[in-house]
Design a protein around this motif. Sequence first.
Motif, PDB file in Angstrom:
ATOM      1  N   GLY A 139      28.320   6.285  17.289  1.00  0.00           N
ATOM      2  CA  GLY A 139      29.362   7.077  16.653  1.00  0.00           C
ATOM      3  C   GLY A 139      29.601   6.758  15.195  1.00  0.00           C
ATOM      4  N   LYS A 140      28.976   5.691  14.692  1.00  0.00           N
ATOM      5  CA  LYS A 140      29.192   5.291  13.298  1.00  0.00           C
ATOM      6  C   LYS A 140      27.920   5.305  12.465  1.00  0.00           C
ATOM      7  N   GLY A 141      26.761   5.283  13.107  1.00  0.00           N
ATOM      8  CA  GLY A 141      25.518   5.379  12.362  1.00  0.00           C
ATOM      9  C   GLY A 141      24.594   4.181  12.536  1.00  0.00           C
ATOM     10  N   SER A 142      23.508   4.225  11.789  1.00  0.00           N
ATOM     11  CA  SER A 142      22.470   3.195  11.882  1.00  0.00           C
ATOM     12  C   SER A 142      22.000   2.792  10.495  1.00  0.00           C
ATOM     13  N   SER A 143      21.521   1.556  10.392  1.00  0.00           N
ATOM     14  CA  SER A 143      20.937   1.047   9.150  1.00  0.00           C
ATOM     15  C   SER A 143      19.613   0.374   9.470  1.00  0.00           C
ATOM     16  N   PHE A 144      18.598   0.704   8.694  1.00  0.00           N
ATOM     17  CA  PHE A 144      17.297   0.075   8.830  1.00  0.00           C
ATOM     18  C   PHE A 144      16.999  -0.671   7.542  1.00  0.00           C
ATOM     19  N   PHE A 145      16.482  -1.883   7.693  1.00  0.00           N
ATOM     20  CA  PHE A 145      16.214  -2.744   6.542  1.00  0.00           C
ATOM     21  C   PHE A 145      14.735  -3.079   6.497  1.00  0.00           C
ATOM     22  N   ILE A 146      14.107  -2.758   5.367  1.00  0.00           N
ATOM     23  CA  ILE A 146      12.692  -3.067   5.160  1.00  0.00           C
ATOM     24  C   ILE A 146      12.630  -4.235   4.202  1.00  0.00           C
ATOM     25  N   ASN A 147      12.162  -5.365   4.704  1.00  0.00           N
ATOM     26  CA  ASN A 147      12.141  -6.602   3.934  1.00  0.00           C
ATOM     27  C   ASN A 147      10.739  -6.867   3.407  1.00  0.00           C
ATOM     28  N   PHE A 148      10.592  -6.843   2.090  1.00  0.00           N
ATOM     29  CA  PHE A 148       9.303  -7.079   1.471  1.00  0.00           C
ATOM     30  C   PHE A 148       9.111  -8.561   1.216  1.00  0.00           C
ATOM     31  N   SER A 149       7.902  -9.029   1.444  1.00  0.00           N
ATOM     32  CA  SER A 149       7.616 -10.455   1.252  1.00  0.00           C
ATOM     33  C   SER A 149       7.451 -10.752  -0.222  1.00  0.00           C
ATOM     34  N   ALA A 191       4.604  -1.844   9.412  1.00  0.00           N
ATOM     35  CA  ALA A 191       5.232  -2.989   8.756  1.00  0.00           C
ATOM     36  C   ALA A 191       4.393  -4.243   8.959  1.00  0.00           C
ATOM     37  N   HIS A 192       3.907  -4.431  10.175  1.00  0.00           N
ATOM     38  CA  HIS A 192       3.042  -5.581  10.463  1.00  0.00           C
ATOM     39  C   HIS A 192       1.767  -5.508   9.640  1.00  0.00           C
ATOM     40  N   LYS A 193       1.206  -4.320   9.539  1.00  0.00           N
ATOM     41  CA  LYS A 193      -0.023  -4.111   8.768  1.00  0.00           C
ATOM     42  C   LYS A 193       0.186  -4.471   7.293  1.00  0.00           C
ATOM     43  N   LEU A 194       1.391  -4.201   6.788  1.00  0.00           N
ATOM     44  CA  LEU A 194       1.707  -4.448   5.388  1.00  0.00           C
ATOM     45  C   LEU A 194       2.328  -5.828   5.152  1.00  0.00           C
ATOM     46  N   ASP A 246       0.859  -1.182   0.000  1.00  0.00           N
ATOM     47  CA  ASP A 246       0.000   0.000   0.000  1.00  0.00           C
ATOM     48  C   ASP A 246       0.900   1.239   0.000  1.00  0.00           C
ATOM     49  N   ALA A 247       0.757   2.085  -1.008  1.00  0.00           N
ATOM     50  CA  ALA A 247       1.660   3.221  -1.185  1.00  0.00           C
ATOM     51  C   ALA A 247       1.602   4.199  -0.018  1.00  0.00           C
TER      52      ALA A 247
END
Length: 221
Positions: A211-221, A197-200, A117-118
């Motif tokens: 001090g180095k940063g963050s990464s977020f990963f969105i995994n599509f089914s 994310a759960h809804k989708l 869902d966009a």
Amino acid sequence: EISSCDWSSDVCSSDLEYFLAWIHQIKTPITVSKLLLDELEDSNTAEHLKTEMLYIDRYTNMALGYLKLINHEKDMDITAVELDKIISPILKRYSRLFIRNHICLIYENICDKVVTDAKWLSALLEQIISNAVKYTKNGKVEISFDKEKNRLAISDSGIGIRSEDLPKIFDKGYSGFNGRLNQKSSGIGLYMAKRIAHKLSITIDAESEVGKGSSFFINFS
């Protein structure tokens, strides 16, 4: 796994209707204020006001999205969505903050499509991107898509998240040490991202180092 009790609320339907109406009403003066600010001559004060207005608009939309989530709103239109058409408008909205925080954006148009869902995906990605911009100064934000893994990655070189905070960042109301340093943190944004994310029917994970940063990963089914 999210149980139904996670969505329980003491707010009755009449209260929800009131808050929904209030949020829709407050968006009108926000829009007018933004138009008036656009007419001001460029100055440090005007630039600062425009930035704060962006935050006000952002938090108002967040409140609206939160009320829709706890109200079990089912308005979803599942279709094939081109990721770039979701990401580009978000980057445009936050361009002022990218410039103000001296952030280098690493991003190439993603023509790949995902089935989702966009509108709700846009709300999820905006939360992750806005956090990346908020916690990064004089650094970079990178957005990429791994077609083979069907995974979108949003990474920054910001202040990072403590290892003891990382398992709790999606908990409702939890802002962690970094959130306490930044008074604009409500502890609701990432909670909403996880619930969306759960809804989708997708998953979202995070990696980070202070001090180095963050990464977020969105995994599509």
